[in-house]
Design a protein around this motif. Structure first.
Motif, mmCIF file in Angstrom:
data_model
loop_
_atom_site.group_PDB
_atom_site.id
_atom_site.type_symbol
_atom_site.label_atom_id
_atom_site.label_comp_id
_atom_site.label_asym_id
_atom_site.label_seq_id
_atom_site.Cartn_x
_atom_site.Cartn_y
_atom_site.Cartn_z
ATOM 1 N N HIS A 49 0.894 -1.163 0.000
ATOM 2 C CA HIS A 49 0.000 0.000 0.000
ATOM 3 C C HIS A 49 0.929 1.208 0.000
ATOM 4 O O HIS A 49 1.391 1.631 1.048
ATOM 5 N N VAL A 102 3.915 1.064 2.369
ATOM 6 C CA VAL A 102 3.713 0.018 3.375
ATOM 7 C C VAL A 102 3.648 -1.340 2.686
ATOM 8 O O VAL A 102 2.796 -1.569 1.819
ATOM 9 N N ALA A 153 2.325 -4.620 2.947
ATOM 10 C CA ALA A 153 1.320 -5.249 3.807
ATOM 11 C C ALA A 153 1.395 -6.774 3.738
ATOM 12 O O ALA A 153 1.015 -7.463 4.686
ATOM 13 N N ALA A 199 -2.245 -10.578 14.457
ATOM 14 C CA ALA A 199 -2.638 -9.363 15.168
ATOM 15 C C ALA A 199 -3.153 -8.293 14.208
ATOM 16 O O ALA A 199 -3.127 -8.479 12.995
ATOM 17 N N ASN A 200 -3.586 -7.163 14.759
ATOM 18 C CA ASN A 200 -4.010 -6.036 13.926
ATOM 19 C C ASN A 200 -2.873 -5.616 13.006
ATOM 20 O O ASN A 200 -1.725 -5.535 13.421
ATOM 21 N N GLY A 201 -3.198 -5.371 11.768
ATOM 22 C CA GLY A 201 -2.192 -4.893 10.827
ATOM 23 C C GLY A 201 -1.290 -5.982 10.282
ATOM 24 O O GLY A 201 -0.296 -5.695 9.621
ATOM 25 N N ALA A 202 -1.632 -7.251 10.540
ATOM 26 C CA ALA A 202 -0.782 -8.350 10.083
ATOM 27 C C ALA A 202 -0.864 -8.547 8.578
ATOM 28 O O ALA A 202 0.015 -9.167 7.972
ATOM 29 N N GLY A 203 -1.929 -8.039 7.963
ATOM 30 C CA GLY A 203 -2.062 -8.182 6.505
ATOM 31 C C GLY A 203 -3.178 -9.132 6.096
ATOM 32 O O GLY A 203 -3.292 -9.491 4.916
ATOM 33 N N THR A 236 -6.545 -8.729 6.020
ATOM 34 C CA THR A 236 -7.523 -8.122 5.114
ATOM 35 C C THR A 236 -6.908 -7.896 3.734
ATOM 36 O O THR A 236 -7.536 -8.167 2.702
ATOM 37 N N THR A 237 -5.667 -7.428 3.740
ATOM 38 C CA THR A 237 -4.970 -7.201 2.474
ATOM 39 C C THR A 237 -4.902 -8.494 1.658
ATOM 40 O O THR A 237 -5.082 -8.484 0.437
ATOM 41 N N GLU A 275 -13.091 -11.601 9.278
ATOM 42 C CA GLU A 275 -13.532 -11.325 10.648
ATOM 43 C C GLU A 275 -15.046 -11.280 10.816
ATOM 44 O O GLU A 275 -15.594 -10.251 11.235
ATOM 45 N N GLN A 280 -9.521 -12.655 14.261
ATOM 46 C CA GLN A 280 -8.754 -12.261 15.451
ATOM 47 C C GLN A 280 -9.036 -13.264 16.562
ATOM 48 O O GLN A 280 -8.198 -13.541 17.401
#
Ligand code: ATP
Ligand code: MG
Lengths: 298, 235
Positions: free
Chosen positions: B11, B14, B16, B35-39, B41-42, B160, B193
């Motif tokens: 991104h 970043v 991802a 965890a959050n931001g682990a990728g 969703t990407t 999620e 999560q």
């Protein structure tokens, strides 16, 4: 009293044309988030095309139908060749809000320049479907003519057709979903880009019809529909810019309101009134007169 | 089989996803956790064309997913339920369902699929004519899943589904998923999560951290690895 009633029905017939223009603005806004200033130019162009058809065939139905079809095709082309590639290029940076304004304003003056080159700048008359002489009630002639009746009838027919398409057909469902949640629509399999182009085509057709219906009264020149654009946009804002029904209601309110202003204050007040209405709605009811919040936002 | 090889997505600056490779056998359920931001969703967005990858490949059976547009992917049996109860608020529940099957045209099976989906989520049947934004969060998530299922996908990507829902609703949705794939052979990639519940119903799991795969393999083995659990899953 008689004068008041006359003003009302006259205003309704004008208002129905503003509604059509409002529908055109709203269809494009909902599908692409663009306020299409070029709509006035597109409608002028299709009306000139209609005039040529009339010169050759002398047939009013053909004139009207070909003007509408031309308007629809041209609308689709504007999206395909100009707006879609542009939106694709600018993505969603800060330019994204400005670029469509520049493009549609540019297109408006380009079309008007082109039309001026081909047909010249002088005012031309445009045929009406039926007589524009008012009906006779007793001995007096009222300012409501068979053509006004034709205008009301045609626009109501078009609005019913739109209502059917949007509320009852799969295409309408796809268009609504693409307008509100393009990503969800794509994930559901809706070909959003294509659906948008169809929205531009519907808008082009509605704008062309509005142009052809108002021009017998206003006469035709490269910029003769600029005022219709202002009124159509005002009507669309009155209705909240998102809702087709809102745009129709806004158009009729504006048409009747302006007719009352002309009758009781004078025609020099129309433009300023439209602007006052526009600003007042933006300040007091930014979601439009009948706009509503979404029920729940959890 | 879903086969992902060397997938990298950026991104802007970043990164991802970095060089992610794993396979999901047809008919299995793979949990993607991290965890959050682990990728996570990407990863799903890249698979369905919502985000463009930088390099790598992804195939579902013989279809090259990365060359398909989002809307064409749907026609090849790939359904993606994105993060955040994605329904069209302005449409009714019935219209949201209809939307999911629109591309199937007049196929008579659409009615059958609709009935099946409504019996999976009976709550939706009672609310067919309500606007989607009047639904509760859990009901909206059910609607989002139902909208995906009515297309009869063979690969379901879920982002999620449990987010912000009561444990009971989560339990219900997970059980429905589990039943569904056992009955229909649906292949599922479940981003979560909520690792405990996800690992319970998953065959395999992929653990992502900062865009890279930490470990992938049997879900039960990963669930038992205390060190991994402490380091990445926080329980
Ligand atoms: N559109 C974007 N622009 C810039 N950075 C992005 C974008 N989308 C995601 N990122 C970044 O990419 C990384 C991965 O994000 P992603 O949404 O895939 O994580 P995630 O595992 O789904 O997290 P979560 O559990 O919070 O949903 C994050 O660092 C995020 O900030
Ligand atoms: Mg996420």
């Amino acid at each position: 009293m008689q004068q008041f009633v006359n003003t009302l029905i006259n205003g309704a017939s004008l208002g129905s044309i503003y509604s059509l223009m409002a529908l055109a603005m709203i269809l494009v806004w909902r599908s692409t988030r663009v306020v299409n200033f070029a709509q006035a130019g597109q409608a002028v162009l299709s009306t000139y095309v209609g005039l040529e058809i009339h010169r050759i065939t002398h047939s009013y139905p053909l004139t009207l139908i070909i003007a509408i079809i031309f308007g629809a095709l041209f609308g689709a082309l504007v999206d395909l060749l100009l707006v879609r590639p542009l939106m694709h290029r600018v993505g969603d940076g800060p330019i994204a809000a400005v670029a469509p304004v520049i493009v549609t304003l540019g297109l408006l003056s380009a079309i008007q320049g082109f039309v001026g080159l081909i047909w010249g700048g002088e005012y031309r008359s445009f045929p009406a479907a039926l007589s524009q002489n008012g009906f006779k009630v007793g001995l007096t002639r009222i300012p409501f003519s068979p053509f006004d009746l034709f205008i009301l009838f045609t626009t109501l027919l078009v609005m019913l057709a739109f209502a059917y398409i949007f509320q009852r057909s799969g295409l309408g469902l796809a268009m609504r979903a693409a307008a509100f949640e393009p990503e969800v629509a794509r994930l559901a399999g809706v070909r959003v880009a294509r659906v948008r182009t169809i929205g531009w085509a519907f808008a082009g057709g509605a704008g062309a019809l509005a142009g052809a219906l108002i021009t017998p009264t206003t006469l035709l020149a490269p910029n003769s529909l600029d005022l219709l654009l202002v009124f159509g946009f005002t009507a669309a804002v009155l209705g909240g810019l998102e809702s087709l029904v809102g745009g129709v209601v806004g158009g009729f309110l504006l048409g009747i309101g302006l007719a009352l202003v002309v009758t009781y204050l004078g025609s020099s007040f129309t433009f300023i009134t439209a602007f006052v209405v526009l600003i007042a709605v933006l300040l007091l009811r930014p979601r439009g007169l009948i706009g509503q919040r979404s029920v729940r936002n959890a | 089989m879903l086969s992902i090889v060397g997938l990298t997505t950026d991104h802007g600056h970043v990164r991802a996803l970095e060089n992610v490779s794993f396979e999901v056998p047809a008919g299995s359920l793979t949990a993607v956790i991290g965890a959050n931001g682990a990728g996570k969703t990407t990863l799903l967005r890249t698979l369905t064309g919502l985000t463009k990858p930088t390099s790598g490949s992804a195939h579902w059976h013989s279809h090259d997913l990365l060359s398909l547009s989002t809307e064409e992917g749907v026609r090849h049996g790939v359904a993606h339920v994105p993060e955040g109860r994605s329904v069209v608020s302005e449409l009714t529940v019935a219209e949201n369902l209809q939307l999911g099957a629109l591309w199937r045209g007049k196929d008579p099976d659409v009615q059958i699929a609709r009935e099946e989906v409504l019996s999976l989520f009976p709550r939706l049947r009672e609310r067919l004519s309500q606007r989607a934004d009047t639904l509760s969060g859990g009901e909206r998530q059910m609607l989002a899943i139902a909208r995906a299922l009515i297309a009869r996908p063979d690969l379901l990507l879920l982002d999620e589904p449990s987010l912000g829902l009561a444990p009971l609703v989560v339990e219900q949705i997970f059980q429905t998923l589990d039943r569904l794939r056992k009955q229909t052979g649906l292949t599922v990639v479940l981003v979560e999560q909520n690792a405990i519940s996800a690992l319970e119903i998953a065959d395999n799991a992929v653990l992502l951290s900062l865009g890279k795969i930490v470990i992938s393999g049997s879900a039960s083995l990963i669930a038992q690895d205390t060190e991994l659990r402490h380091a990445y899953l926080g329980y």
